[in-house]
Design an enzyme around this catalytic site. Structure first.
Site, PDB file in Angstrom:
ATOM      1  N   GLY A 228       0.763  -1.239   0.000  1.00 50.36           N
ATOM      2  CA  GLY A 228       0.000   0.000   0.000  1.00 50.36           C
ATOM      3  C   GLY A 228       0.796   1.291   0.000  1.00 50.36           C
ATOM      4  O   GLY A 228       0.205   2.377   0.003  1.00 50.36           O
ATOM      5  N   GLY A 262       3.664  -3.765  -3.947  1.00 47.00           N
ATOM      6  CA  GLY A 262       3.631  -3.861  -5.403  1.00 47.00           C
ATOM      7  C   GLY A 262       4.031  -2.536  -6.019  1.00 47.00           C
ATOM      8  O   GLY A 262       5.129  -2.347  -6.540  1.00 47.00           O
ATOM      9  N   ARG A 263       3.130  -1.565  -5.890  1.00 44.67           N
ATOM     10  CA  ARG A 263       3.305  -0.273  -6.552  1.00 44.67           C
ATOM     11  C   ARG A 263       4.646   0.390  -6.235  1.00 44.67           C
ATOM     12  O   ARG A 263       5.316   0.900  -7.120  1.00 44.67           O
ATOM     13  CB  ARG A 263       2.174   0.660  -6.100  1.00 44.67           C
ATOM     14  CG  ARG A 263       2.143   1.977  -6.854  1.00 44.67           C
ATOM     15  CD  ARG A 263       1.179   2.953  -6.189  1.00 44.67           C
ATOM     16  NE  ARG A 263      -0.099   2.380  -5.860  1.00 44.67           N
ATOM     17  CZ  ARG A 263      -1.168   2.406  -6.638  1.00 44.67           C
ATOM     18  NH1 ARG A 263      -1.115   2.983  -7.811  1.00 44.67           N
ATOM     19  NH2 ARG A 263      -2.322   1.871  -6.251  1.00 44.67           N
ATOM     20  N   ARG A 299      -5.749   3.471 -15.646  1.00 46.52           N
ATOM     21  CA  ARG A 299      -5.810   4.166 -14.355  1.00 46.52           C
ATOM     22  C   ARG A 299      -6.444   5.559 -14.434  1.00 46.52           C
ATOM     23  O   ARG A 299      -7.295   5.895 -13.599  1.00 46.52           O
ATOM     24  CB  ARG A 299      -4.433   4.242 -13.681  1.00 46.52           C
ATOM     25  CG  ARG A 299      -3.791   2.877 -13.433  1.00 46.52           C
ATOM     26  CD  ARG A 299      -2.604   2.942 -12.477  1.00 46.52           C
ATOM     27  NE  ARG A 299      -3.024   3.245 -11.133  1.00 46.52           N
ATOM     28  CZ  ARG A 299      -2.928   4.413 -10.563  1.00 46.52           C
ATOM     29  NH1 ARG A 299      -2.386   5.425 -11.216  1.00 46.52           N
ATOM     30  NH2 ARG A 299      -3.362   4.592  -9.343  1.00 46.52           N
ATOM     31  N   CYS A 330     -13.304   4.424 -28.728  1.00 48.21           N
ATOM     32  CA  CYS A 330     -14.622   5.045 -28.881  1.00 48.21           C
ATOM     33  C   CYS A 330     -15.323   5.155 -27.541  1.00 48.21           C
ATOM     34  O   CYS A 330     -16.311   4.472 -27.279  1.00 48.21           O
ATOM     35  CB  CYS A 330     -15.445   4.249 -29.869  1.00 48.21           C
ATOM     36  SG  CYS A 330     -14.673   4.283 -31.472  1.00 48.21           S
ATOM     37  N   GLU A 331     -14.778   5.958 -26.669  1.00 45.78           N
ATOM     38  CA  GLU A 331     -15.336   6.209 -25.330  1.00 45.78           C
ATOM     39  C   GLU A 331     -14.915   7.608 -24.946  1.00 45.78           C
ATOM     40  O   GLU A 331     -13.721   7.937 -25.041  1.00 45.78           O
ATOM     41  CB  GLU A 331     -14.688   5.283 -24.292  1.00 45.78           C
ATOM     42  CG  GLU A 331     -15.063   3.863 -24.364  1.00 45.78           C
ATOM     43  CD  GLU A 331     -15.931   3.405 -23.201  1.00 45.78           C
ATOM     44  OE1 GLU A 331     -16.241   4.221 -22.295  1.00 45.78           O
ATOM     45  OE2 GLU A 331     -16.301   2.241 -23.213  1.00 45.78           O
TER      46      GLU A 331
HETATM   47  N1  LLP Z   1      -1.693  -7.011  -0.654  1.00 46.34           N
HETATM   48  C1  LLP Z   1      -3.008  -7.080  -0.934  1.00 46.34           C
HETATM   49  C2  LLP Z   1      -3.848  -7.993  -0.179  1.00 46.34           C
HETATM   50  C3  LLP Z   1      -3.545  -6.275  -1.954  1.00 46.34           C
HETATM   51  O1  LLP Z   1      -4.849  -6.339  -2.218  1.00 46.34           O
HETATM   52  C4  LLP Z   1      -2.702  -5.385  -2.666  1.00 46.34           C
HETATM   53  C5  LLP Z   1      -3.238  -4.529  -3.720  1.00 46.34           C
HETATM   54  C6  LLP Z   1      -1.336  -5.365  -2.348  1.00 46.34           C
HETATM   55  C7  LLP Z   1      -0.861  -6.187  -1.322  1.00 46.34           C
HETATM   56  C8  LLP Z   1      -0.338  -4.463  -3.053  1.00 46.34           C
HETATM   57  O2  LLP Z   1      -0.616  -3.138  -2.853  1.00 46.34           O
HETATM   58  P1  LLP Z   1       0.411  -2.007  -3.363  1.00 46.34           P
HETATM   59  O3  LLP Z   1       1.690  -2.112  -2.552  1.00 46.34           O
HETATM   60  O4  LLP Z   1       0.669  -2.253  -4.789  1.00 46.34           O
HETATM   61  O5  LLP Z   1      -0.319  -0.742  -3.119  1.00 46.34           O
HETATM   62  N2  LLP Z   1      -5.451  -1.111  -9.462  1.00 46.34           N
HETATM   63  C9  LLP Z   1      -5.236  -0.136  -8.422  1.00 46.34           C
HETATM   64  C10 LLP Z   1      -4.545  -0.727  -7.216  1.00 46.34           C
HETATM   65  C11 LLP Z   1      -5.262  -1.936  -6.652  1.00 46.34           C
HETATM   66  C12 LLP Z   1      -4.535  -2.548  -5.486  1.00 46.34           C
HETATM   67  C13 LLP Z   1      -5.075  -3.889  -5.174  1.00 46.34           C
HETATM   68  N3  LLP Z   1      -4.458  -4.561  -4.081  1.00 46.34           N
HETATM   69  C14 LLP Z   1      -4.478   1.057  -8.996  1.00 46.34           C
HETATM   70  O6  LLP Z   1      -4.178   1.067 -10.198  1.00 46.34           O
HETATM   71  O7  LLP Z   1      -4.206   2.009  -8.282  1.00 46.34           O
END
Ligand code: LLP
Length: 402
Positions: A228, A262-263, A299, A330-331
């Site tokens: 997160g 992740g991000r 996004r 087309c949106e």
């Molecule tokens: N752990 C769980 C249980 C999760 O659901 C997620 C992300 C992560 C870890 C990793 O989170 P991060 O470190 O990447 O923030 N599509 C959206 C983001 C969706 C996140 C879903 N879960 C976007 O483009 O902002």
């Protein structure tokens, strides 16, 4: 953006590399910079210096095995949410014992397939705990708790408030625990993940404190604190020093701390390079029309997300103007940037869309019949440009049609 990317030499090198990649592989194209990935990885490791931990990479952010492998080689595991992400981890050589399986909708067939292929399972509900009775597993189980904390991020990516579908309410923990223990499952701790792109330390502090208190109450010595961490899309990012000072001490005595970032690890390392097809002027507005839209990067359309945009080869003489940068779909919602001040490009100019390493390619679609862009990994230290996924083809789109 942080110092490395703002550095002038880095920018020159990046621009040369972008041109070389485009010459070889065309547009639109996703480019990942290995040097930035390494930089992010080192920053994460530093925050948890001295803590006994298993850092994992959340494959949903980007499941290209070549990228996962960069993390795996540094001792990271993966956080997976599907059989597809398991395969990505396997291709990247991630050992089973470092794989964490998340998800609120685990199906019986997924359980049958993955039960012995992952090291950890995060159980999302009492109903899921009951379903596990049918499956023997040597995995270590964690209970995902919904701590009811507001992460102050976009509502679509906020997961730890009680209205959301995720996690076990505190009142149900005993039941979930007993259900799993009766089946002989090893339950090691709690899992807390409250959302994504969180730029303040406070929500983490609040949620992880709840996790720590619960761990003390139940005698658990392991904890999964999720992911997160927010990156700098538009001026604000998580203050890692503050996080290290305030949050890390809460968990530093645990026997095992799992993270699922992740991000933060991959977002800043990715660029989407598109080409300008038209600069369309109307009496009301100017539109910069690219060869990539919400099919390649959803996004902005989905969350109103901000991504930095740089125009290479602007029109001369230079002119700055507020425009909508849009795709060819087309949106009306097919927008990459709305009301953005940019240097006006010309037909054929390259446009660089920044910070798309996470949730960029992984959320791309074939909408409107567009094949997906290729992915390229570049390494400045060895001057290497490596194609890590070929451009999709029209044949790919119809492969499964009977
Ligand atoms: N752990 C769980 C249980 C999760 O659901 C997620 C992300 C992560 C870890 C990793 O989170 P991060 O470190 O990447 O923030 N599509 C959206 C983001 C969706 C996140 C879903 N879960 C976007 O483009 O902002």
């Amino acid at each position: 953006m942080y110092s490395m990317v703002e550095n002038r030499d880095f920018q020159v090198m990046l621009e040369q590399t972008i041109r070389a990649v485009v010459e070889r592989y065309g547009t639109p194209v996703y480019i990942y910079v290995k040097d930035i990935i390494k930089h992010q990885l080192t920053r994460v490791k530093k925050v948890f210096d001295g803590v006994k931990m298993l850092p994992t990479f959340a494959c949903k952010a980007n499941s290209n095995p070549w990228l996962i492998q960069l993390f795996s080689k540094e001792g990271f595991g993966t956080d997976i949410v599907s059989v597809g992400e398991y395969y990505a981890s396997e291709l990247a050589g991630v050992p089973s014992e470092r794989i964490v399986w998340n998800g609120n909708g685990k199906t019986k067939s997924e359980m049958e397939f993955l039960k012995d292929k992952v090291g950890f399972v995060n159980v999302d509900s009492l109903e899921e705990a009951q379903r596990w009775a049918d499956f023997q597993s040597e995995a270590k189980f964690f209970i995902r708790v919904n701590p009811d904390v507001n992460p102050r991020t976009h509502p679509h990516i906020s997961t730890g408030v009680r209205e959301t579908k995720f996690g076990v309410h505190v009142d149900l923990i005993d039941k979930v625990l007993n259900t799993l223990r009766k089946q002989g499952k090893r339950v090691l701790g709690f899992h807390i993940h409250i959302g994504s792109q969180i730029t303040e330390v406070e929500p983490f502090l609040e949620a992880i404190s709840i996790g720590v208190e619960l761990s003390e109450k139940y005698g658990f010595e392991c904890i999964n604190i999720g992911g997160g961490w927010g990156i700098n899309y538009n001026g604000k990012e998580l203050d890692l020093e503050e996080y290290r000072k305030k949050v890390v001490p809460l968990v530093s005595n645990f026997e095992l701390v799992i993270t699922e970032l992740g991000r933060y690890l991959i977002g800043p390392a990715g660029l989407l390079v598109a080409r300008v097809e038209y600069v369309k002027r109307t009496p009301y507005k100017t539109f910069v029309v690219l060869d990539a839209g919400m099919n390649a990067l959803v996004r902005p359309a989905m969350y109103g997300a901000h991504h930095g945009i740089r125009v290479l080869d602007p029109k001369e003489p230079r002119e700055e103007c507020i425009v909508d940068v849009v795709g060819p779909l087309c949106e009306t919602g097919d927008v990459i940037a709305k009301n953005r001040l940019v240097t006006i490009p010309r037909y054929g100019s390259l446009v660089v869309i920044e910070n798309v390493g996470a949730y960029g390619f992984s959320m791309a679609s074939n909408y409107n019949g567009h094949p997906k862009p290729p992915e390229v990994l570049v390494d400045f230290s060895s001057n290497e440009i490596k194609l890590i996924r070929k451009r999709g083809s029209v044949e790919d789109l119809f492969r499964n049609v009977e």
